[in-house]
Design an enzyme around this catalytic site. Structure first.
Site, PDB file in Angstrom:
ATOM      1  CG  ASP A  72       4.056  -1.496   2.650  1.00 21.34           C
ATOM      2  OD1 ASP A  72       3.242  -1.044   2.092  1.00 21.34           O
ATOM      3  OD2 ASP A  72       3.955  -2.846   2.871  1.00 21.34           O
ATOM      4  CD  GLU A 202       3.611  -6.879  -2.186  1.00 22.60           C
ATOM      5  OE1 GLU A 202       2.561  -7.458  -1.798  1.00 22.60           O
ATOM      6  OE2 GLU A 202       3.761  -5.784  -1.978  1.00 22.60           O
TER       7      GLU A 202
END
Lengths: 632, 909
Positions: A72, A202
């Site tokens: 990803d 993140e």
């Protein structure tokens, strides 16, 4: 005002398909180029047409930076570089560069060979793409071009994961994946107090504060140990990378510590290859592993051996790591079927399982499973072959209508969560370390981000952004403008004395700022005139003072001269033969009007510079008035 | 100085080659003065102004200096220092001196005093002008050096009105632009504190600000500074910013330092964690916050594993993790109350213990220990965390946390689940860890009988896996039993596998596991009188056997024998005259009793042994002096000579093998020795080797008597009616008469003197050593090639040995009579407990080839050396002792010897 624009093409308020565009100081950088696991159509990859409708990306992007090898974060890389077209540099750390192509190849195989998709990138494309990669070392500053420089820091998470510090002039951005501050397993993170303009992070676990890893590890080891002691077999389904190595190290050291003899096996294939890379990049791991390296390489496992299919039937206790992690296919499922019937055995699920997989079913307590009976089918074929060949066609037809098989799950099922993602505390910790001016959250769910955003704004009082995909977050920066100063001017100022330069207090100085061809220069005024070819203009101020004095002009002047001499000590005062008095550079003249000889006019004249220096001129003019009063 | 210089130059000339090699060939002129020192001297003399001199010094400092010319250089520099008026040059010289003293191969001792005197007197005088001149220098180096100087020399007394306070001068530089200067300023302040100056409280705020500095050295120094201030002003009140509350300064500092435990630099984290441990005045409320960590998942409160374990334990359920999502989060959290970045002390230790660097974890464990020792409630709370550390990946940390838990074990009782975790470590492959854990279990309190059962089970497992741990496991069970008699009681039938109706088979007495169980039960039985009723017959038999064979582990169940020793001694005291009838028999009997007592009563073993040895000396002397022996012919006197040697040997054992002796006992021992020497003299006189030797022997004896008198002047009143008292009375006569007469007098005195009473000291212990490894049971010879060496592992426990590093030696005896004495390295000694040492070492054996395997003997020796003035020069018979001038040195074997089979093979060509 200069600004930094950040646009997520993927991972904006979403998990997966990380791809973030940053334009900073006139440079465009792409951070990560990932794919989305949840989709099989075009939504799988980021929408590169956002950058350019047609034409190659090379013209628009200055560089691409990949943070780590998870799909990803790098899954769309061959697609972008080979199929969309990008020839610029791609930066990633050495371990990422080594492991990334393995995963891409695996991904390609599954998509093309298994699912039969066409119009997908080929092995050659992966190779070509990898040729464009420039490897990064930790803490090494790399100049992408004259202005853009990047520097990688170690971020926890997985082997080779990096935080990247991107700098153009005095503007900078830090991009980080899941930093793993507390996980003390085999990875650790640290960053300078670099005070970037934006910290992009993140936020997968934005609303989680995790317990210490120690308890979970202890539980895990205890369970394995107990099962081994009573002669059972332990199956640990894992995904090939990251977690598996972590657990291997954990078990290996435990075996070493407790002096255990039972064999540990590792299913071959992808994992073995990955282990090889872990072995090579031993210096990228944590203290314990590095320390042990003096004696031996930790990944040079002493107790862990490669698995062979036939070992599953061996008697006695053993531990087996097998892929895949959710028990949906492959070796782990085969072993599971073999061992499920014995209550002495145990399966430990070390991660999350998707709904519908066997892993998910058994975790939810299902004790009877319906299996696709391939094993029985094979029996049928062999039976058919021995019988009559004519019937083969007919029998094959029924081979593919799968038989179902009841499987009693008697073995113990345990769940053990080891996640390598940063929790909220880890992110806060990072902010404290780096002290950014703004914060930007990606790769997380919007609701959770909202919470973290609030917290960040409250505790650090900095702005926090969380743009959705395609949405642009703009941060205006206040960069300092560097100016060259001529050495002579600086020395002259230094010579004037005064206290030491104090970075907290501004100090004034005289000079001329020249802007020429994008560069700024501070020089002395003389030099500026010379350089620009201009003449120097003199600016003089004059002042007239009326006096009543019966003496003749020269006499008056002389009286003024003697008076000044007595008053202004320490200045050079000259009586020039042409009928003027000079006090430094101030000229004094006396003239009488035609009508009234007694009324004298005193002419004072001084230059522009004089006015600014603390000079006798103001005192002079006052003096004149005083003198006037004296006389009258 | 000139002469000295000349010498230096001369010296250096002999090394011209080397020097030219170092210097660039372009500088040919220098060849004429190749010595560094000489060159420097000339340069400095030439220097017309201070800037010139500084220039020379600078060029000088850039070149390497050979070790042998350092001293000369230093002298020149110092000389120049006196003359120099410019402060900057002096500063340069000072810093050069510092650099030079670090030159490898040069010992700075010779110049250090000189330099310090010069510098300090000088600098005190000029400190003010000095600092004002240089502190504003633009180079960070100069400022740093100045601050260092200020720290070292700043005036402690109140400054004069005109001068500024040293502290305020230094604190100005807390805000300097260069981190090195900031560090130096903080260090200088700490230096002032160390020298006894009281740091002002105003500094506190400034130091706190520096805690968030960009540079780790500054933060590290600031942590120290804050700590110092918190110790100086613990009770003053400081306001909390952004609120109008106020707290104690020590609490505030504690919070701030706790915050540093999650600093970016691990050096600072270590520093902070260490510092926390010494802040004992902090209020309990703040202290407990350090262990606080709130968990959440998806914004819902989650319980930590510790809390869950506790709950499970409370609800009576055992084992967990089988259910999916049993750690599922419970109640919803209010987003406003969640504090993500822990402010203040919150969770400091939680972070510290989970740190990536083991140095930090170790420091945190240490700090926990210090804090827990002073606060029982905190000890209770930190237990979970400490127990967790038992599973750390680094052995040092595990060991450390076990030791820590032992230290605070008086405050705590372990829960079952905690004990479970603790016991899991028993399978560790590291011996140090296991033994530390045994030690810990000796001191642990547990709460339930299940715990005892669990511990016993795990210990037996350990015993099974590592049989070498036998003695340690038994000892551990001994304490476990005696600490928890009531918990053991309900377990007894199960442990001894007795049955109300049926007779069970008698267990094997040699099974270490069975012995372990018995040790536990018998020790519990001492304080639980109802327990023996549950024993079956064979248990009592086994008790008798174990009491005899493992008397240090199995306590007496009923009889008390403390008084026995004293009674025996009293009995002996009735013997007035050495010649009384039946005296030898009585002594013999008493000695035997005492020896047996020593074997049975470990706590009295030292005393009993001591008495027995003493009495044996007396007995030997008594026998030697018996009338009839003196009538036999000269050649047979040899036997008595041996007696004398034996008594002397024993007397040395008495003196050096036992610890806890008082002066009085030492006097008694010396008295025995004197008697033996007198006897020796008499024997020497009878053999008549020659008059000369006799005269010198007599003189030496008289010297001995005098030195005894000198040494034990205070003890003389206690030695009434003894040999020495009589001797002292006769001393004037003795010293004047002839040797032959002296001997006669001695003989009668010796025979007439009575038996000396032995007063028992309070505590007396015999130094003992037991060799655990090698066991001496192996039949497989250790084969090696002759001429090469083989390493033999030796593992021994030493008890009551003072300073084993210097006194314990290993002796290896080869069959051919060769003996080697090996000194183990100091690092081979570990100290597992008070008065106990463990020697784990390797000795290297080597020998020429043998035709067949044979045994060598290994034993431990205790080396002694007495500095008393008694001389033994005249005893040729005693070759085991090699007397040096004024001291006696020798060795006493104090362990049984162990035989090791070895086989040096001839080397194959």
């Amino acid at each position: 005002m200069p600004e930094i624009n950040v646009t997520p093409l993927g991972a904006g308020q979403d998990v997966g398909r990380s791809c973030i565009l940053v334009s900073i100081g006139g440079k465009n950088i792409m951070l990560d180029c990932g794919m989305h696991m949840g989709y099989n159509d075009d939504r799988r990859f980021p929408d590169f047409s956002y950058i350019t409708q047609n034409g190659r990306l090379t013209d628009f992007l200055d560089c691409v930076i990949i943070s780590h090898f998870h799909l990803d974060h790098c899954g769309a890389l061959p697609y972008m570089s080979e199929m969309v077209g990008y020839d610029g540099p791609i930066y990633m750390t050495h371990p990422t560069k080594a492991i990334c192509p393995i995963l891409l190849e695996d991904f390609r195989k599954i998509t093309v060979d298994k699912k039969g998709e066409t119009n997908f990138f080929t092995s050659q494309m992966i190779k070509d793409c990898m040729k464009k990669v420039v490897p990064l070392n930790l803490h090494q500053t790399v100049q992408v071009d004259d202005e853009l420089e990047i520097k990688a820091y170690y971020a926890g998470h997985v082997l080779g994961a990096a935080m990247v510090h991107i700098k153009v002039g005095s503007e900078s951005v830090v991009y980080t994946v899941s930093v793993n501050k507390y996980a003390k397993s085999h990875i650790s993170a640290w960053i300078d107090k670099c005070r970037p303009d934006i910290l992009i992070s993140e936020s997968t676990y934005a609303t989680t504060i995790r317990d210490s890893k120690r308890c979970r590890e202890r539980d895990f080891l205890k369970k394995v140990h107990e099962t081994i002691e009573r002669g059972g077999k332990v199956l640990i389904p894992v995904f090939a990378l990251g977690r598996a190595q972590e657990l291997c190290i954990l078990l290996e050291t435990f075996w070493e510590r407790m002096n255990l003899k039972a064999p540990i096996y590792f299913s071959t294939g992808l994992t073995e290859k990955a282990n090889h890379y872990y072995k090579l990049f031993i210096t990228w791991t944590n203290q314990k592993i590095r320390k042990t390296f003096v004696q031996r390489n930790m990944f040079e496992f002493k107790h862990i051996k490669a698995f062979d299919r036939s070992y599953a039937d061996n008697p006695g206790p053993m531990v087996v790591f097998a892929t895949p992690g959710m028990l949906h296919a492959g070796q782990s499922l085969q072993i599971f079927k073999k061992w499920a019937g014995n209550e002495k055995n145990m399966v430990i699920m070390p991660g999350y399982c998707v709904q519908g997989t066997i892993g998910h079913k058994i975790l939810n307590g299902q004790r009877k499973l319906e299996m696709e009976g391939r094993a029985t089918v094979r029996l049928l074929i062999s039976f058919a072959l021995t019988k009559r060949l004519i019937h083969v066609g007919k029998l094959l037809a029924c081979v593919f209508c799968f038989h179902t098989l009841q499987l009693d799950v008697k073995l113990q099922v345990e769940y053990m969560s080891f996640s390598a993602h940063a929790d909220a505390k880890g992110i806060m910790q990072l902010i404290r370390m780096a002290e950014p001016r703004n914060m930007l959250l990606v790769h997380g769910e919007a609701v959770k981000m909202e919470f973290l955003k609030g917290k960040i704004e409250q505790e650090f009082s900095i702005d926090c952004y969380m743009p959705a995909n395609g949405e642009t977050a703009t941060v205006t920066t206040n960069p300092s403008v560097p100016v060259d100063i001529s050495l002579n001017l600086l020395k002259r100022e230094m010579a004037l004395g005064g206290p030491l330069p104090d970075p907290k207090k501004p100090r004034t100085m005289h000079g001329t700022l020249i802007m020429k061809e994008n560069s700024l220069k501070l020089v002395s005024s003389e030099q500026a005139l010379k350089e620009l070819g201009l003449n120097e203009h003199q600016l003089r101020f004059t002042c007239r003072v009326q006096l009543q004095d019966p003496h003749s002009d020269p006499d008056t002047l002389h009286r003024i001269y003697t008076h000044l001499k007595s008053v202004l000590k320490g200045y050079t005062i000259q009586h020039l033969p042409d009928g003027t008095v000079m006090v430094e550079s101030i000229v004094i003249k006396v003239s009488s009007s035609a009508e009234d000889t007694n009324a004298k006019v005193l002419l004072l004249s001084w230059s522009y510079q004089v006015k600014h220096r603390h000079c006798p001129c103001s005192r002079l003019s006052k003096l004149g008035q005083k003198h006037n009063r004296l006389k009258t | 100085m000139a002469a000295h210089l000349k010498k230096r130059v001369y010296e250096e000339f002999s090394k011209v080659v080397q020097v030219t090699h170092e210097e660039a060939p372009a500088k040919k002129l220098r060849l004429s003065k190749p010595s560094k020192s000489a060159a420097l001297h000339v340069d400095l003399c030439k220097a017309s102004s201070s800037t010139d001199a500084l220039q020379y010094l600078l060029t000088f400092s850039r070149k390497p200096v050979e070790a042998e010319s350092v001293e000369g250089v230093v002298r020149i520099l110092l000389e120049h220092y006196y003359k120099e008026t410019d402060s900057s040059v002096r500063l340069k010289i000072a810093s050069l001196l510092g650099l030079l003293s670090k030159t490898p191969g040069f010992s700075p001792d010779c110049i250090v005093d000189d330099a310090i005197n010069t510098l300090s007197s000088e600098s005190k005088k000029h400190l003010d002008s000095f600092t004002s001149g240089n502190l504003s220098d633009s180079s960070f180096g100069v400022r740093t050096k100045c601050l260092q100087l200020l720290g070292c020399l700043g005036l402690l007394e109140a400054p004069l009105a005109a001068m500024r306070d040293v502290q305020s001068i230094i604190s100005d530089y807390f805000g300097d632009q260069d981190p090195r200067v900031r560090t130096a300023a903080l260090k200088a302040m700490l230096q002032l504190h160390e020298r006894g100056m009281k740091i002002h409280q105003i500094i506190y705020d400034q130091a706190c600000r520096l805690l968030s500095d960009d540079y780790e050295q500054v933060r590290s120094a600031a942590v120290q500074m804050v700590w110092v201030l918190s110790q100086l002003y613990p009770e003053s009140i400081v306001p909390i910013p952004s609120s109008n509350e106020e707290i104690r300064l020590v609490d505030d500092a504690f919070g701030k330092i706790s915050h540093m435990v999650s600093d970016g630099s691990w050096m600072v984290r270590v520093q902070a964690a260490k510092t926390l441990g010494s802040m004992l005045q902090v209020s309990p409320h703040f202290l407990e916050q350090t262990l606080d960590k709130k968990l959440m998942s998806d914004l819902r409160r989650k319980r930590t594993a510790h809390e869950r374990a506790k709950e499970l334990f409370a609800s009576g359920e055992f084992s967990s993790g089988r259910k999916w999502a049993d750690d599922a989060p419970k109640e919803k959290l209010d987003t406003n109350t969640v504090n993500l970045i822990a402010s203040g002390a919150c969770g400091a230790f939680v972070h510290g213990l989970e740190d990536e660097m083991f140095e930090v974890r170790n420091a945190a464990v240490e700090a926990l220990c210090q804090l827990a020792r002073s606060s029982p409630s905190f000890a209770e709370k930190c237990l979970d965390f400490l127990v967790d550390m038992f599973n750390d990946e680094i052995e040092e940390v595990r060991l450390q946390s076990i030791h820590v838990l032992r230290q605070i074990s008086t405050h705590i009782t372990l829960r079952e689940d905690q004990l479970d975790t603790v016991l899991a470590v028993l399978e560790d492959s590291s011996r140090d860890i296991r033994e530390a854990l045994h030690e810990l279990l000796c001191f642990t309190n547990v709460s339930t009988k299940e715990c005892i059962q669990l511990a016993l089970l795990e210990l037996l497992k350990n015993l099974n896996k590592y049989p070498t741990d036998r003695s340690s496991v038994w000892k551990c069970l001994k304490f476990l039993g005696s600490r928890h008699p009531t918990l053991v009681l309900p377990l007894v039938p199960e442990l001894l596998s007795t049955h109300p109706y049926f007779d069970t088979p008698e267990p094997d007495m040699d099974d270490p596991a069975y012995i372990a169980v018995l040790v536990l039960v018998f020790n519990a039985a001492t304080s639980c009188p109802t327990m023996p009723a549950l024993f079956s017959d064979h248990t009592f038999r086994h008790y008798a056997y174990l009491r005899d064979s493992l008397s240090h582990l199995v306590p007496p169940l009923r009889v008390r024998t403390d008084l026995f020793l004293q009674q025996s001694l009293n009995r002996v005291s009735t013997i007035q005259n050495l010649e009384a009838a039946g005296a030898p028999e009585l002594l013999d009997l008493t000695i035997r009793d005492l020896q047996r007592l020593g074997e049975l009563q470990t706590e009295l073993a030292g005393a009993a042994d001591f008495c027995a040895t003493f009495l044996r000396c007396q007995l030997l002397l008594m026998k030697a002096l018996q009338e009839k022996l003196w009538n036999i012919s000269v050649p047979l006197i040899l036997k008595q000579n041996i007696t004398v040697t034996a008594v002397l040997d024993e007397s040395y054992k008495l003196e050096f093998l036992y610890s806890g002796l008082e002066n009085r006992q030492v006097a008694t021992i010396h008295h025995v020795r004197l008697q033996a020497k007198a006897l020796q003299l008499i024997l020497a006189a009878r053999t008549r080797h020659g008059l000369d030797s006799l005269i010198s022997s007599c003189e030496k004896f008289l010297q001995d008597v005098e030195s005894f008198q000198r040494l034990f002047l205070t003890e003389l009143p206690h030695l009434q009616d003894s040999f020495v008292e009589k001797l002292l009375e006769l001393l004037p006569r003795l010293s004047s008469c002839k040797p032959v007469e002296q001997v006669k007098i001695l003989q009668t005195t010796l025979r007439q003197s009575g038996l000396l009473q032995l007063r028992l000291p309070e505590q007396i212990h015999r130094a003992t050593a037991t060799i655990i490894e090698p066991t001496g049971e192996s039949d497989n010879p250790l084969r090696f090639t002759s001429g090469l060496v083989v390493a033999l592992d030796i593992d021994a426990t030493l008890e009551h040995v003072q300073d084993p590093q210097n006194s314990v030696k290993v002796q290896v005896l080869y069959p051919d009579g060769q003996s080697h004495v090996i000194h183990p390295k100091p690092a081979d000694f570990r100290k597992p407990g008070p008065n106990r040492h463990r020697l784990i070492t390797q000795v290297y054996l080597s020998h020429t080839a043998w035709t067949e395997p044979s045994q060598i003997e290994v034993r431990l020796l205790l080396a002694y050396s007495s500095s008393c003035s008694s001389r033994l020069g005249w005893t040729d018979a005693m070759d085991s002792l090699h007397p040096a001038e004024g001291t006696v040195e020798g060795t006493i074997p104090f362990s049984k010897h162990v035989k090791v089979f070895i086989m040096p093979k001839p080397a194959r060509r």
